[in-house]
Scaffold this motif. Structure first.
Motif, PDB file in Angstrom:
ATOM      1  N   GLN A   1     -10.789  11.638 -13.206  1.00 15.12           N
ATOM      2  CA  GLN A   1      -9.589  11.209 -12.497  1.00 15.12           C
ATOM      3  C   GLN A   1      -9.698   9.698 -12.244  1.00 15.12           C
ATOM      4  OE1 GLN A   1      -6.952  13.177 -11.781  1.00 15.12           O
ATOM      5  NE2 GLN A   1      -7.946  15.037 -12.565  1.00 15.12           N
ATOM      6  N   LEU A   2      -8.657   9.129 -11.661  1.00 13.40           N
ATOM      7  CA  LEU A   2      -8.670   7.691 -11.381  1.00 13.40           C
ATOM      8  C   LEU A   2      -8.035   7.429 -10.018  1.00 13.40           C
ATOM      9  CD1 LEU A   2      -8.012   4.733 -13.719  1.00 13.40           C
ATOM     10  CD2 LEU A   2      -6.585   4.932 -11.672  1.00 13.40           C
ATOM     11  N   LEU A   3      -8.643   6.523  -9.275  1.00 15.31           N
ATOM     12  CA  LEU A   3      -8.109   6.085  -7.984  1.00 15.31           C
ATOM     13  C   LEU A   3      -7.544   4.676  -8.148  1.00 15.31           C
ATOM     14  CD1 LEU A   3     -11.000   7.387  -5.760  1.00 15.31           C
ATOM     15  CD2 LEU A   3      -8.597   8.044  -5.477  1.00 15.31           C
ATOM     16  N   TYR A   4      -6.296   4.517  -7.737  1.00  8.83           N
ATOM     17  CA  TYR A   4      -5.603   3.240  -7.885  1.00  8.83           C
ATOM     18  C   TYR A   4      -5.387   2.630  -6.509  1.00  8.83           C
ATOM     19  CZ  TYR A   4      -2.335  -0.193  -9.864  1.00  8.83           C
ATOM     20  OH  TYR A   4      -1.730  -1.355 -10.279  1.00  8.83           O
ATOM     21  N   GLY A   5      -5.988   1.451  -6.288  1.00  5.93           N
ATOM     22  CA  GLY A   5      -5.900   0.801  -4.989  1.00  5.93           C
ATOM     23  C   GLY A   5      -4.937  -0.373  -4.998  1.00  5.93           C
ATOM     24  N   ILE A   6      -4.120  -0.444  -3.954  1.00  2.00           N
ATOM     25  CA  ILE A   6      -3.197  -1.563  -3.764  1.00  2.00           C
ATOM     26  C   ILE A   6      -3.428  -2.139  -2.374  1.00  2.00           C
ATOM     27  CG2 ILE A   6      -0.799  -2.329  -3.637  1.00  2.00           C
ATOM     28  CD1 ILE A   6      -0.028  -0.011  -5.448  1.00  2.00           C
ATOM     29  N   TRP A   7      -3.681  -3.427  -2.319  1.00  3.91           N
ATOM     30  CA  TRP A   7      -3.797  -4.133  -1.039  1.00  3.91           C
ATOM     31  C   TRP A   7      -2.639  -5.115  -0.957  1.00  3.91           C
ATOM     32  CZ3 TRP A   7      -7.877  -8.477   0.084  1.00  3.91           C
ATOM     33  CH2 TRP A   7      -7.726  -8.941   1.403  1.00  3.91           C
ATOM     34  N   GLN A   8      -1.658  -4.808  -0.135  1.00  2.69           N
ATOM     35  CA  GLN A   8      -0.514  -5.683   0.060  1.00  2.69           C
ATOM     36  C   GLN A   8      -0.697  -6.476   1.340  1.00  2.69           C
ATOM     37  OE1 GLN A   8       2.637  -6.410  -1.737  1.00  2.69           O
ATOM     38  NE2 GLN A   8       2.225  -8.029  -0.231  1.00  2.69           N
ATOM     39  N   ARG A   9      -0.815  -7.797   1.197  1.00  4.54           N
ATOM     40  CA  ARG A   9      -0.939  -8.645   2.373  1.00  4.54           C
ATOM     41  C   ARG A   9       0.348  -8.626   3.194  1.00  4.54           C
ATOM     42  NH1 ARG A   9      -3.000 -14.472   0.553  1.00  4.54           N
ATOM     43  NH2 ARG A   9      -2.473 -14.843   2.756  1.00  4.54           N
ATOM     44  N   SER A  10       0.206  -8.745   4.515  1.00  6.70           N
ATOM     45  CA  SER A  10       1.372  -8.819   5.399  1.00  6.70           C
ATOM     46  C   SER A  10       1.681 -10.255   5.788  1.00  6.70           C
ATOM     47  CB  SER A  10       1.139  -7.983   6.661  1.00  6.70           C
ATOM     48  OG  SER A  10      -0.027  -8.415   7.352  1.00  6.70           O
ATOM     49  N   ASP A  11       0.738 -11.181   5.541  1.00  8.23           N
ATOM     50  CA  ASP A  11       0.971 -12.594   5.853  1.00  8.23           C
ATOM     51  C   ASP A  11       1.365 -13.383   4.608  1.00  8.23           C
ATOM     52  OD1 ASP A  11      -1.429 -12.453   4.536  1.00  8.23           O
ATOM     53  OD2 ASP A  11      -2.592 -13.566   6.025  1.00  8.23           O
ATOM     54  N   SER A  12       1.655 -12.676   3.533  1.00  6.20           N
ATOM     55  CA  SER A  12       2.018 -13.291   2.263  1.00  6.20           C
ATOM     56  C   SER A  12       2.549 -12.190   1.350  1.00  6.20           C
ATOM     57  CB  SER A  12       0.779 -13.941   1.634  1.00  6.20           C
ATOM     58  OG  SER A  12       0.968 -14.179   0.255  1.00  6.20           O
ATOM     59  N   PRO A  13       3.367 -12.529   0.334  1.00  6.01           N
ATOM     60  CA  PRO A  13       3.815 -11.510  -0.626  1.00  6.01           C
ATOM     61  C   PRO A  13       2.734 -11.092  -1.615  1.00  6.01           C
ATOM     62  CG  PRO A  13       4.889 -13.626  -1.059  1.00  6.01           C
ATOM     63  CD  PRO A  13       4.061 -13.811   0.162  1.00  6.01           C
ATOM     64  N   GLU A  14       1.572 -11.756  -1.578  1.00  6.70           N
ATOM     65  CA  GLU A  14       0.492 -11.488  -2.520  1.00  6.70           C
ATOM     66  C   GLU A  14      -0.075 -10.079  -2.372  1.00  6.70           C
ATOM     67  OE1 GLU A  14      -3.261 -14.135  -3.991  1.00  6.70           O
ATOM     68  OE2 GLU A  14      -3.056 -13.834  -1.833  1.00  6.70           O
ATOM     69  N   ALA A  15      -0.406  -9.461  -3.512  1.00  6.28           N
ATOM     70  CA  ALA A  15      -1.012  -8.122  -3.512  1.00  6.28           C
ATOM     71  C   ALA A  15      -2.121  -8.068  -4.553  1.00  6.28           C
ATOM     72  CB  ALA A  15       0.029  -7.050  -3.798  1.00  6.28           C
ATOM     73  N   PHE A  16      -3.094  -7.180  -4.322  1.00  7.73           N
ATOM     74  CA  PHE A  16      -4.255  -7.017  -5.192  1.00  7.73           C
ATOM     75  C   PHE A  16      -4.347  -5.565  -5.649  1.00  7.73           C
ATOM     76  CE2 PHE A  16      -4.855 -10.436  -2.264  1.00  7.73           C
ATOM     77  CZ  PHE A  16      -5.368 -11.461  -3.036  1.00  7.73           C
TER      78      PHE A  16
END
Length: 327
Positions: A187-202
């Motif tokens: 299986q695969l785990l997909y992580g999203i980190w969305q910053r709240s102090d910027s539109p940037e995401a990882f």
């Protein structure tokens, strides 16, 4: 026009493009990836960008080069603003649609995996620049096949296995809890980190195995076990990275306030020292900086651009005033 004014106008006209060039050349900011379960990019970096040990990581380097691994904490979209699905097409989820990281999207059953089981799980996210924001981790649905391109529909988007808002970073890791449902095999785990102090995401992809090892097809060779890079490895690779390991993005609230104050103070002093401003710009353009000085360079470039505008306006007003008086 007097020689002094000619020099001042030349300085004003020359400052802005040089400042913009400095801004464009500054390293991108980057902030991390899943460390447990280990993400593909972290695993391949741990193996060594120049000579990866696993077949999958070797293939990733052959497809996208070694720089992607040195930039392991840079799988990001600067203006994501939560629009992940519209910005990242199917088949490009692990690279976040970045050509640099295209090797992470390879469809194969032998990516190194982390062994997991259903129930509670403690996730660890290796971070190099803490920011406020929300983490969400999604698991693939039953029937997921790693030999097929990963699509958004492969993920159970309605039921993230972990959600964490503004966790505290300790010893380089954000740690938060989640719950893994029943699954079997790869299986695969997909992580999203969305910053709240910027539109940037990882973004990050972590290959996992439920209930032992093995690929999606009968007789497949077991995938090797994944392992995160050590702190020593991370430090050793910083000089090869094109992204920052200790800085903050230019939309970080704290650094923006500091930069704005510096710009205001410096801009007020520029007209009193017109010729020296041009010299300062040349020094900035000719002087290199490492990752620890990138945002100093960016702030300086912004200051010079503002000073150029003020200087040019001041010179122009004085020239027009002199012309009217001459008449």
């Amino acid at each position: 026009m007097p020689a002094r004014r000619k020099v001042a106008v030349a300085a004003a006209l020359g400052l802005t493009p040089l400042a913009l060039t400095s801004l464009a050349a500054a390293p991108a900011s980057a902030h991390g990836t899943l460390g447990d379960p280990v993400s593909r990019v972290a695993q391949c970096y741990a193996e060594g960008p120049e000579s990866p040990k696993s077949t999958a990581c070797s293939a990733a380097v052959a497809a996208g080069g070694t720089q992607a691994l040195y930039d392991w904490n840079g799988v990001r979209i600067g203006d994501a603003n939560g629009q992940h699905r519209s910005l990242i097409p199917d088949g490009k989820l692990c690279s976040a649609n970045s050509d640099e990281f295209k090797g992470l999207d390879l469809t194969r059953a032998d990516w190194p995996t982390t062994s997991v089981s259903s129930g509670s799980y403690t996730f660890k996210y290796r971070v190099t620049a803490p920011h406020k924001g929300t983490f969400k981790v999604y698991l693939t649905k039953e029937g997921y096949d790693p030999t097929q391109p990963l699509a958004w529909d492969d993920l159970d988007l309605d039921n993230p296995v972990a959600t964490a808002a503004d966790p505290t970073a300790t010893n380089g890791y954000y740690t938060f809890s989640g719950t893994l449902p029943k699954r079997s095999g790869a299986q695969l785990l997909y992580g999203i980190w969305q910053r709240s102090d910027s539109p940037e995401a990882f973004y990050s992809c972590s290959d996992v195995t439920f209930g032992g090892s093995g690929g999606p097809t009968s007789g497949a060779s077991p995938a090797p076990s994944a392992s995160a890079p050590s702190e020593e490895q991370i430090e050793e690779g910083e000089d090869e990275s094109t992204v920052e390991h200790h800085g903050h993005g230019d939309q970080d609230a704290d650094t923006s306030a500091e930069t704005a104050a510096t710009e205001s103070e410096t801009a007020a002093a520029v007209p009193a020292n017109e010729v020296k401003a041009a010299g300062a710009t040349e020094d900035l353009a000719e002087t290199g900086g490492d990752s620890s000085t990138a945002y100093v360079a960016m702030g300086g470039a912004a200051v010079l651009a503002m000073g150029a505008a003020i200087l040019f306006g001041s010179v122009r007003r004085r020239a027009m005033s002199g012309g009217r008086q001459g008449r």
